[in-house]
Motif scaffolding. Structure first.
Motif, short mmCIF file in Angstrom:
data_model
loop_
_atom_site.label_atom_id
_atom_site.label_comp_id
_atom_site.label_asym_id
_atom_site.label_seq_id
_atom_site.Cartn_x
_atom_site.Cartn_y
_atom_site.Cartn_z
N ILE A 97 58.05 39.24 25.40
CA ILE A 97 56.62 39.24 25.62
C ILE A 97 55.73 40.08 24.92
CG2 ILE A 97 54.68 39.51 27.42
CD1 ILE A 97 56.41 36.88 27.83
N GLY A 98 56.09 41.36 24.79
CA GLY A 98 55.12 42.35 23.77
C GLY A 98 53.81 42.57 24.48
N THR A 99 52.81 42.97 23.41
CA THR A 99 51.81 43.33 24.02
C THR A 99 50.42 43.21 22.95
OG1 THR A 99 50.29 45.03 24.94
CG2 THR A 99 51.88 45.85 23.64
N ASP A 114 41.43 39.65 42.95
CA ASP A 114 41.66 39.89 44.41
C ASP A 114 42.25 41.08 44.76
OD1 ASP A 114 44.14 39.01 44.00
OD2 ASP A 114 44.19 37.23 45.31
N ARG A 115 42.54 41.84 43.56
CA ARG A 115 43.45 43.10 44.01
C ARG A 115 44.97 42.86 44.34
NH1 ARG A 115 38.51 45.21 43.34
NH2 ARG A 115 38.48 47.33 42.57
N GLN A 116 45.38 41.55 43.96
CA GLN A 116 46.87 41.59 44.43
C GLN A 116 47.49 41.90 43.04
OE1 GLN A 116 48.52 40.42 47.22
NE2 GLN A 116 46.27 40.67 47.94
N PRO A 117 48.63 42.83 43.21
CA PRO A 117 49.46 43.10 42.01
C PRO A 117 49.84 42.08 41.29
CG PRO A 117 50.04 44.49 44.05
CD PRO A 117 49.13 43.29 44.74
N SER A 118 49.88 42.41 39.97
CA SER A 118 50.53 41.44 38.94
C SER A 118 51.99 41.69 38.87
CB SER A 118 49.87 41.19 37.63
OG SER A 118 50.14 42.46 37.05
N PRO A 119 52.72 40.80 38.12
CA PRO A 119 54.24 41.44 37.86
C PRO A 119 54.07 42.50 36.84
CG PRO A 119 53.94 39.04 38.00
CD PRO A 119 52.63 39.36 38.08
N GLY A 120 53.17 42.59 36.05
CA GLY A 120 52.86 43.89 35.17
C GLY A 120 52.96 44.92 36.11
N LEU A 121 52.25 45.03 37.14
CA LEU A 121 52.09 46.23 37.91
C LEU A 121 53.45 46.52 38.60
CD1 LEU A 121 50.49 48.63 39.11
CD2 LEU A 121 49.79 47.23 40.85
N ILE A 122 54.22 45.33 39.18
CA ILE A 122 55.56 45.68 39.61
C ILE A 122 56.46 46.36 38.84
CG2 ILE A 122 57.36 44.72 40.83
CD1 ILE A 122 54.54 44.63 42.42
N GLU A 123 56.46 45.90 37.44
CA GLU A 123 57.17 46.40 36.49
C GLU A 123 56.88 47.83 36.14
OE1 GLU A 123 59.80 46.08 32.64
OE2 GLU A 123 59.73 45.04 34.85
N TYR A 124 55.70 48.23 35.91
CA TYR A 124 55.00 49.74 35.73
C TYR A 124 55.58 50.48 36.62
CZ TYR A 124 52.03 52.93 33.56
OH TYR A 124 51.55 54.29 33.12
N TYR A 184 47.66 51.82 25.92
CA TYR A 184 48.78 51.11 25.43
C TYR A 184 49.12 50.01 26.63
CZ TYR A 184 52.32 53.16 28.62
OH TYR A 184 53.08 53.49 29.66
N ALA A 185 49.92 49.02 26.18
CA ALA A 185 50.70 48.22 26.98
C ALA A 185 49.54 47.40 27.70
CB ALA A 185 51.45 48.63 28.11
N HIS A 186 48.85 46.54 26.43
CA HIS A 186 47.73 45.76 27.09
C HIS A 186 47.87 44.66 27.99
CE1 HIS A 186 44.13 43.12 26.05
NE2 HIS A 186 43.67 44.19 26.24
N ALA A 187 47.75 44.91 29.36
CA ALA A 187 48.21 44.09 30.45
C ALA A 187 47.30 42.95 30.52
CB ALA A 187 47.99 44.91 31.73
N MET A 188 47.30 42.11 29.53
CA MET A 188 46.84 40.80 29.40
C MET A 188 47.56 39.63 29.91
SD MET A 188 44.21 39.49 26.58
CE MET A 188 42.90 37.73 26.89
N GLY A 189 47.34 38.91 30.77
CA GLY A 189 48.17 37.82 31.13
C GLY A 189 49.41 38.14 31.51
N ASN A 190 50.61 37.27 30.94
CA ASN A 190 52.17 37.70 31.16
C ASN A 190 52.41 38.89 30.35
OD1 ASN A 190 54.63 37.53 31.02
ND2 ASN A 190 54.79 35.42 31.50
N GLY A 191 52.85 39.88 31.14
CA GLY A 191 52.96 40.95 30.28
C GLY A 191 52.58 42.32 31.23
N PRO A 192 52.60 43.44 30.65
CA PRO A 192 52.93 43.73 29.36
C PRO A 192 54.42 43.89 29.02
CG PRO A 192 52.25 45.64 30.33
CD PRO A 192 51.95 44.49 31.20
#
Length: 952
Positions: free
Chosen positions: A920-922, A551-561, A483-491
């Motif tokens: 944003i949605g997913t 490069d294994r830098q967290p995306s905003p999605g991981l910070i949100e999660y 769930y919560a497809h973490a593609m680009g801006n999001g999820p």
């Protein structure tokens, strides 16, 4: 036909039976990793087998590194990667494969170490080869195998020489096994995991099975180790010394993902001592729930493909450790090994640091769905031996890991008899774990009801047991395996899912898709995705859908999660100074955490102190009183922030690492007031209003004091995100396509009037797309108090708007800007349905650092809830707040780019001040934004106050 094995339904010939994997023992091991000779041919039969004979001269062959993928080495000389999601990159004609079948002949010569024992046998082990291999040692054929992400061993002791051993491996990119490995990833042939020669002394252990259960009622664990070869099992810390096959019970501390207690032991046979790391735990399906040690789990998981941007699916131990540490530090407690068993060392790390694991078989036949699942291998008896072989190799290799609590039969392979045969075999071999397979809607073969990308409404229905379906399914626990497809801006929508998981006990969590973007480092493009290597068939950047950048830098999605799934809930009433702390762990109390409070006025921390929180057990809450501020502070926006941090270093994070936080508002920010003190004056083609100058003909703002401003006008467009571009699975709605069809990316601004009032400059316009009859009647009303300039914008829909709006606000250009300061949410980006992790405070950045480097450029970088911001010589105040975006390129340039390297900084910094943004949605894979996050075309009014900064 000498190459008939390539298109054989069977899994191979000549390999040993699968067995438990262990990293080391007192037996000798010789790594055959390193530099190998390679020859790549375009077809399977382009070269004969003479290269496998001793004395073959391969000095003119290329050198490559094993483990590795040959297409990621040699700068394209050995072929190129290719990416597809569902579709097979070859004709679907099972088990046949194309004649154009890149084939890599690998050669490695080696000597045995001087200390290599003379007695006993030896085993040659391959941990992963894609997709089919034939092996020779010293000219003797050992056999061939399929099953890329699975181990295969050969008995070779009788063939070894002290010096000059020649190992030859022929690897084919395509084989019958490729039909079973259609797993939404790059197709990358090669020997991509370790090759090892293992000495097997007389009396060596062979296979063994550690059974270590735990009785949560008595606090005792029961250990029994079954072994192919008789021996003794010793666990010094528990005083255990028993024969294999003998059960022994003792008081123990149980293993869980939160408290991963491992007991060091050994299995000693006549010829070998095998180290054991034993975790006592019991997995059950009880009361319709997944329970471990008597406690129902809430899985806060991720799907993890193995990936490195330079080496593909070849990972070293430190990269795997980095993954586990990042998961732990971001509150992730579970991993689904999509869609194959991971490198075995990864499971050692899950045991050590603590992660629940769904271990998934190396099986996916998704491409058959394109033809209605006709000829699907999982419902064809000829393929069943290969399916059972894959199941056995997974279970036997990984059965001794306490972290593995669920076996998964595979992914997106339809339904059929082969899956039932796999389930029956696994249950017969290991009844102490549960079975998962999402593609079994009736749950005939599984212990868990599982779906992908179900909408929030569907998940709630399932939680309330109103979903219908077979009775067996209604009695099972539910997880969202993706769930919560973490593609680009999001999820977007993560917090809304989590509220459902925590509201209904049947909902036992889910696994975000997925862990890391599969971008390949590229000298011109930065990172490449599907189509960048000239593939004739590909699925673009759909391979870039992770919570980590390559490069294994967290995306905003991981910070949100991390924020959404934090294991401590901090809530309360700031005005009443009451805070409620809830322990949302399943097993751990709060003794490892320290709590601290801070008091902020207008985003600045004024006072801090410790907060004494009792040692709460899982599920317990406590209401506490925050201290009164020591002194009275002036008017402003006030709040409390309470943090939970580690009190001491742990295996996965240092002391002080923040686990959870909450903010409790006290008083809101007073709204900015502008009482007009001057009116507009026109002269020489310019309208002056206080510090501002406007074009007398168009009413366009030119400057505020010495700060040049260009292009200020209403803006509705954003560079569509991957989720905007997607199709909502449940409503059939797209957003980006209809936005473009409606012409929102090419708005026209018609000037209706420029009116000079006594104290107001009013500019009336109509904003509408070409070829459309609908638009927005828009007014800009400017007033001034001293050096403060207020803009009030009002919009009124004209005609029937067919689509929601991407954004609603104004855009303006500044001649120069670098440093950015703001009081609002941050420090990272936030959008209406992905803003849980945004923390109110004062933040600083640069314009460049505000950008989020999504591999396919798209809308990014908005800072939400901004009360005021300072950049480019201006202070901008919201009335009451706004969303801020600043870039060195226009939205149109961002929209046109396909890679970050397409973006070139211009002379102007473009600033968006948004009243509202569409969610944003997913929908890149799943549901779009929930209704409450959609931005409808409705009447609205919003304001900003601009002041020149004289000391910037």
């Amino acid at each position: 036909m000498t190459n008939a094995y390539i298109e054989d339904f069977s899994p191979g010939h000549g390999t040993l039976a699968p067995r438990a994997w262990h990293p080391a023992s007192n037996a000798k091991a010789l790594s055959l990793n390193g530099s190998w000779r390679l020859r790549v041919s375009p077809t399977a039969d382009a070269e004969d087998e003479s290269f496998a004979e001793p004395g073959f001269e391969a000095g003119h062959w290329a050198e490559v590194t094993v483990p590795g993928h040959w297409v990621l080495q040699g700068d394209g000389a050995f072929g190129r990667p290719a990416y597809t999601n569902v579709r097979y990159p070859f004709p679907v004609d099972p088990p046949r494969v194309p004649t154009e079948n890149p084939t890599g002949d690998h050669l490695r010569t080696f000597d045995l170490p001087e200390e290599w024992p003379a007695d006993g046998g030896a085993v040659l082990r391959f941990d992963g080869v894609e997709s089919c291999a034939r092996v020779w040692l010293n000219g003797t054929g050992l056999g061939e195998f399929q099953g890329s992400r699975l181990p295969h061993e050969f008995a070779v002791g009788h063939l070894l020489k002290r010096t000059g051993n020649v190992l030859a491996v022929r690897v084919h990119q395509w084989s019958a096994g490729s039909y079973l490995e259609d797993q939404d990833q790059w197709w990358l042939p090669g020997i991509f995991r370790e090759v090892t020669l293992l000495h097997r002394p007389p009396g060596s252990a062979g296979d063994f099975f550690v059974h270590a259960s735990y009785d949560h009622r008595s606090g005792e664990g029961t250990l029994r180790v079954d072994s192919e070869v008789d021996g003794r099992v010793r666990v010094p810390a528990l005083g255990i010394d028993v024969a294999t096959g003998e059960a022994v019970t003792a008081p123990v501390r149980p293993w869980s993902a939160e408290l991963p207690v491992l007991y060091e032991g050994e299995l000693a046979t006549a010829g070998e001592r095998v180290p054991l790391r034993i975790g006592f735990r019991t997995v059950e399906l009880t009361d319709g729930l997944i329970k471990v040690n008597g406690t129902a789990l809430l899985l806060k998981g991720v799907n993890r493909h193995e990936w490195h941007p330079e080496t593909g699916r070849t990972l070293d131990l430190e990269t795997m450790r980095q993954d586990v540490l990042l998961m732990k530090r971001h509150n992730v407690n579970a991993v689904r090994t999509s869609h194959y068993p991971p490198h075995p060392a990864f499971l050692d790390l899950c045991d050590e640091y603590g992660l629940w694991v769904i271990d998934e078989c190396d099986l996916e036949t998704h491409g058959f769905g394109e033809q209605g699942w006709r000829d699907n291998p999982v419902d064809d008896d000829r393929w069943t031996p290969a399916l059972l072989d894959r199941a056995a190799r997974m279970v036997e290799r990984d059965k001794n890991h306490p972290s593995v609590i669920i076996w998964s039969l595979g992914n997106e392979a339809g339904t059929g008899r082969g899956l039932t045969a796999m389930a029956e075999w696994i249950r017969g071999r290991d009844s102490a774990r549960l079975l998962h397979y999402e593609g079994d809607p009736n749950c005939r073969d599984t212990d868990v009801y599982s779906q992908m990308y179900a909408s929030h409404a569907q998940v709630e229905q399932i939680g309330r047991r109103l979903d219908g379906g077979p009775r067996r399914r209604r009695e099972l626990p539910f997880i969202l395996c993706e769930y919560a497809h973490a593609m680009g801006n999001g999820p977007g929508g993560l917090a809304d899912y989590q509220r459902l998981f925590e509201s209904y006990e049947r909902l036992q969590g889910g696994f975000v898709w997925e862990w890391i973007d599969h971008g390949i480092r590229h000298p011109e493009l930065g990172y490449a995705y599907g189509g960048d290597f000239g593939e004739e068939l590909h699925d673009g950047n759909f391979v870039c859908d992770g919570l980590l950048f390559p490069d294994r830098q967290p995306s905003p999605g991981l910070i949100e999660y991390k924020k959404v799934i934090e294991p401590v809930r901090i809530e309360g009433d700031g005005a009443d100074r009451t805070v409620r702390v809830t322990n949302r762990h399943d097993f751990a109390d709060l003794s490892a955490l320290a709590f601290e409070w801070s008091y902020q006025v207008d985003g600045e921390t004024i006072e801090t102190g410790p907060l004494s929180v009792p040692v709460l057990l899982p599920g317990e809450s406590a209401e506490l009183k925050l201290p009164a501020p020591e002194r009275v502070h002036g008017p402003g926006e006030t709040q409390w922030t309470v943090r939970a941090v580690l009190t001491a270093d742990t295996a996965w994070a240092p002391a002080g690492h923040e686990v959870a936080w909450g903010q409790l508002p006290v008083a809101a920010l007073p709204l900015p007031l502008v009482r007009p003190t001057a009116g507009p004056v026109a002269a020489d083609g310019v309208i002056a209003l206080g510090p501002a100058a406007f074009d007398a003909r168009t009413g366009a703002l030119r400057s505020i004091g010495a700060v040049a401003v260009s292009g200020l006008r209403l803006d509705l467009w954003r560079a569509p995100t991957d989720n905007d571009e997607g199709l909502d699975w449940h409503t059939g709605i797209r957003h980006a396509g209809p936005w473009r069809d409606a012409g929102l990316h090419r708005l026209r601004h018609r000037l209706d009037s420029v009116e000079l009032g006594e104290d107001t400059l009013t500019v009336r316009t109509r904003v509408a797309p070409a070829a459309a009859e609908f638009g927005l009647a828009t007014e800009y009303r400017w007033t001034c108090e001293g050096e403060r300039l207020r803009l009030a914008v009002s919009v009124r829909p004209d005609g029937e708007w067919p689509v929601p709006l991407p954004r609603l606000g104004v855009r303006l250009g500044l001649a120069s800007a670098d440093a950015v300061r703001w009081f609002g949410a941050g420090p990272g980006e936030a959008y209406p349905d992905s803003s849980t992790a945004a923390r109110l405070g004062r933040h600083e950045s640069t314009v460049d650092a505000l950008q989020t480097p999504y591999l396919r450029p798209q809308e990014n970088g908005a800072r939400a809830g901004v009360r005021w911001a300072e950049l480019g010589g201006l202070r901008i105040e919201g009335d009451p707040e706004f969303s801020l975006t600043a870039r060195r390129w226009t939205t149109e340039q961002l929209d046109a780019a396909t890679h970050l390297t397409d973006l070139t900084a211009g002379d102007t910094v473009w600033v968006n001040l948004d009243h509202a943004l569409h969610g944003i949605g997913t929908a890149s894979c799943g549901p779009g934004p929930l209704p409450q996050y959609q931005l409808l075309a409705e009447a609205a009014e919003f304001s900003f106050v601009f002041t020149e900064l004289h000391n910037s």
